[in-house]
Enzyme design. Sequence first.
Site, PDB file in Angstrom:
ATOM      1  CD  GLU A 228      -3.019  -1.037   0.508  1.00  0.00           C
ATOM      2  OE1 GLU A 228      -3.141   0.107  -0.452  1.00  0.00           O
ATOM      3  OE2 GLU A 228      -4.045  -1.938   0.534  1.00  0.00           O
ATOM      4  CG  LEU A 229       3.549   0.965  -2.111  1.00  0.00           C
ATOM      5  CD1 LEU A 229       4.636   0.573  -3.264  1.00  0.00           C
ATOM      6  CD2 LEU A 229       4.361   0.722  -0.745  1.00  0.00           C
ATOM      7  CB  CYS A 262      -1.779   7.372   1.013  1.00  0.00           C
ATOM      8  SG  CYS A 262      -3.205   6.485   1.842  1.00  0.00           S
TER       9      CYS A 262
HETATM   10  P1  NAP Z   1       8.098   5.176   5.044  1.00  0.00           P
HETATM   11  O1  NAP Z   1       9.409   6.029   4.938  1.00  0.00           O
HETATM   12  O2  NAP Z   1       8.133   4.265   3.572  1.00  0.00           O
HETATM   13  O3  NAP Z   1       7.887   4.328   6.148  1.00  0.00           O
HETATM   14  C1  NAP Z   1       6.782   3.126   6.228  1.00  0.00           C
HETATM   15  C2  NAP Z   1       7.130   2.353   7.052  1.00  0.00           C
HETATM   16  O4  NAP Z   1       8.126   1.435   6.374  1.00  0.00           O
HETATM   17  C3  NAP Z   1       7.909   2.614   8.558  1.00  0.00           C
HETATM   18  O5  NAP Z   1       7.533   1.715   9.484  1.00  0.00           O
HETATM   19  C4  NAP Z   1       9.216   2.788   8.105  1.00  0.00           C
HETATM   20  O6  NAP Z   1      10.260   2.579   9.239  1.00  0.00           O
HETATM   21  C5  NAP Z   1       9.200   1.606   7.210  1.00  0.00           C
HETATM   22  N1  NAP Z   1      10.466   1.476   6.225  1.00  0.00           N
HETATM   23  C6  NAP Z   1      11.077   2.360   5.240  1.00  0.00           C
HETATM   24  N2  NAP Z   1      12.117   1.973   4.817  1.00  0.00           N
HETATM   25  C7  NAP Z   1      12.097   0.616   4.802  1.00  0.00           C
HETATM   26  C8  NAP Z   1      12.990  -0.654   4.641  1.00  0.00           C
HETATM   27  N3  NAP Z   1      13.812  -0.301   3.539  1.00  0.00           N
HETATM   28  N4  NAP Z   1      12.782  -1.712   5.150  1.00  0.00           N
HETATM   29  C9  NAP Z   1      12.076  -1.949   5.846  1.00  0.00           C
HETATM   30  N5  NAP Z   1      11.128  -1.130   6.368  1.00  0.00           N
HETATM   31  C10 NAP Z   1      11.146   0.242   6.016  1.00  0.00           C
HETATM   32  O7  NAP Z   1       6.774   5.976   4.565  1.00  0.00           O
HETATM   33  P2  NAP Z   1       6.259   7.019   5.397  1.00  0.00           P
HETATM   34  O8  NAP Z   1       7.040   8.333   5.434  1.00  0.00           O
HETATM   35  O9  NAP Z   1       6.102   6.548   6.962  1.00  0.00           O
HETATM   36  O10 NAP Z   1       4.624   7.234   5.232  1.00  0.00           O
HETATM   37  C11 NAP Z   1       4.378   7.971   3.972  1.00  0.00           C
HETATM   38  C12 NAP Z   1       4.113   7.313   2.581  1.00  0.00           C
HETATM   39  O11 NAP Z   1       3.203   6.237   2.921  1.00  0.00           O
HETATM   40  C13 NAP Z   1       3.599   8.094   1.608  1.00  0.00           C
HETATM   41  O12 NAP Z   1       4.287   7.906   0.401  1.00  0.00           O
HETATM   42  C14 NAP Z   1       2.186   7.899   1.750  1.00  0.00           C
HETATM   43  O13 NAP Z   1       1.195   7.981   0.567  1.00  0.00           O
HETATM   44  C15 NAP Z   1       2.204   6.327   2.063  1.00  0.00           C
HETATM   45  N6  NAP Z   1       0.994   5.686   2.535  1.00  0.00           N
HETATM   46  C16 NAP Z   1       0.241   4.661   1.773  1.00  0.00           C
HETATM   47  C17 NAP Z   1      -0.901   4.409   2.164  1.00  0.00           C
HETATM   48  C18 NAP Z   1      -1.741   3.315   1.290  1.00  0.00           C
HETATM   49  O14 NAP Z   1      -2.732   2.739   1.793  1.00  0.00           O
HETATM   50  N7  NAP Z   1      -1.221   3.258   0.146  1.00  0.00           N
HETATM   51  C19 NAP Z   1      -1.293   4.709   3.507  1.00  0.00           C
HETATM   52  C20 NAP Z   1      -0.577   5.695   4.135  1.00  0.00           C
HETATM   53  C21 NAP Z   1       0.659   6.051   3.749  1.00  0.00           C
HETATM   54  P3  NAP Z   1      11.151   3.610   9.790  1.00  0.00           P
HETATM   55  O15 NAP Z   1      10.148   4.517  10.222  1.00  0.00           O
HETATM   56  O16 NAP Z   1      11.832   3.189  10.789  1.00  0.00           O
HETATM   57  O17 NAP Z   1      11.795   4.143   8.667  1.00  0.00           O
END
Ligand code: NAP
Length: 454
Positions: A228-229, A262
């Site tokens: 879910e990105l 998102c």
């Molecule tokens: P993020 O930086 O990707 O973090 C999301 C989760 O992934 C966190 O727990 C993060 O941990 C972890 N993570 C990041 N890189 C990782 C890796 N290489 N390996 C394992 N885990 C990893 O995203 P965010 O800034 O928190 O959230 C914003 C993004 O999420 C936006 O792009 C938004 O659109 C998207 N989003 C999508 C949905 C949907 O349903 N499609 C819903 C909500 C949000 P750490 O915090 O420890 O880095």
Amino acid sequence: MTVEIVNPTTGRVDYRHELLDKAGIEQRLQAAAGAFPAWSATSLQERAAVLRAIGAQLRERKDDIQGAMTREMGKLKVEALAEVEKCAAACEYYADHAADYLKPQLIDTEAQRSYVRYEPIGCVFAVMPWNFPIWQVFRFLAPAFMAGNVALLKHASNVPQCADLINEVVRAGGLPDGVFDVLHIDNDQAADVLRDRRVKAVTLTGSERAGRSIAANAGDQLKKCVMELGGSDAFVVLDDADLDKAIDAAVKSRFDNSGQTCIAAKRFIVVEAVADAFTERFVAAAGERRYGDPADARTTLAPMARADLRDELHKQVQASVAKGARVLAGGEPVDGSHAGYPATVLDQVGPGMPAYDEELFGPVAAVIRVKDEAEALKVANDTRFGLGGSVWTTDAARGEAFAQQMECGAAFVNSIVKSDVRLPFGGSKESGFGRELAEHGIHEFMNIKTIYVA
Ligand code: NAP
């Protein structure tokens, strides 16, 4: 390792916590694997009773949970309380509907009896973001528990207290030990957890960057994953739109949760005939959003979750302006704030600008003017994202025809895109794959098993 959590409203370190070491992770993996046989053997009625009790616990602890959300990622108090209620309702929804979703499906063949049976797969690893720190977790957990799976959560590193409260709530609801636990770990440790043979699948809600890394790891291990990105949803205003309704919705969709949603409307694609009227009124309505302390009931625009995210957003705004976008409202960080950004409207946005090509994950609206409906559709689909989109017109049939041509996981007519437990949720293109919620969501992490009795 000690992690410091900065309160985005004050800029001060509010909380410190330790990451798990190898032994701590091993103990939780063992507990999850050990809990699976008994949990998966419980009846749906037993699981439903636990889920209802978890829902009741969520309501009982709503003020604590709201407090943690507001301190850790700056959510408005009113939005945080609504999020907790949504989670409680989702628990009840799955408690009520899982038996129907999971009943065997008879399929007519030449066999004496043939059917599909839904079986749990074991331990699912959930990697979750901070923007809806309770809802994102429960929209996965509620169906996972009803399916008979067990789960381990790696939450975003800036919301550890939210993660701990989720743990407390599910235990208080009567979930047996090992069926769920929280792993306070970093991303390298997360990669190791996913590689562990006791973990059968992974679900990520987060950025494309995290998606590429986790999906690659899951692919290498041949483990099922749901992604879910990010998104850059179109909000298309046609010439016959009811502008009062469209503008109310535009402001809500773009600026609630400080724009960090998102499925927020991000690209406002407006046909020329109504572009001036829409933009002028949208700017006026955006200007009414009042930045301040998220715990204060008068605040209508919260700080962003972290200062680095605010700075990144501001760079995208500046780069868009350098390429010709016009700032009609906002456009500079809130003076004296740690992570504040005002409700911002950019006009004359076009290809080659970050506001057109990238996701703006904060309170910035990009207005893109187009000639007519045909060009609106072309621009709506001119993105690598495919999460959601909406179209605004007083002609419902016209709106529906337009929605069917939008390249995304959910297209809404005269409504903002929202997640609803009764409807499947998920993206297409680089917004990810797989579905959460509704009947589709509960089947994602199950073995859809064919039984054939000749
Ligand atoms: P993020 O930086 O990707 O973090 C999301 C989760 O992934 C966190 O727990 C993060 O941990 C972890 N993570 C990041 N890189 C990782 C890796 N290489 N390996 C394992 N885990 C990893 O995203 P965010 O800034 O928190 O959230 C914003 C993004 O999420 C936006 O792009 C938004 O659109 C998207 N989003 C999508 C949905 C949907 O349903 N499609 C819903 C909500 C949000 P750490 O915090 O420890 O880095």
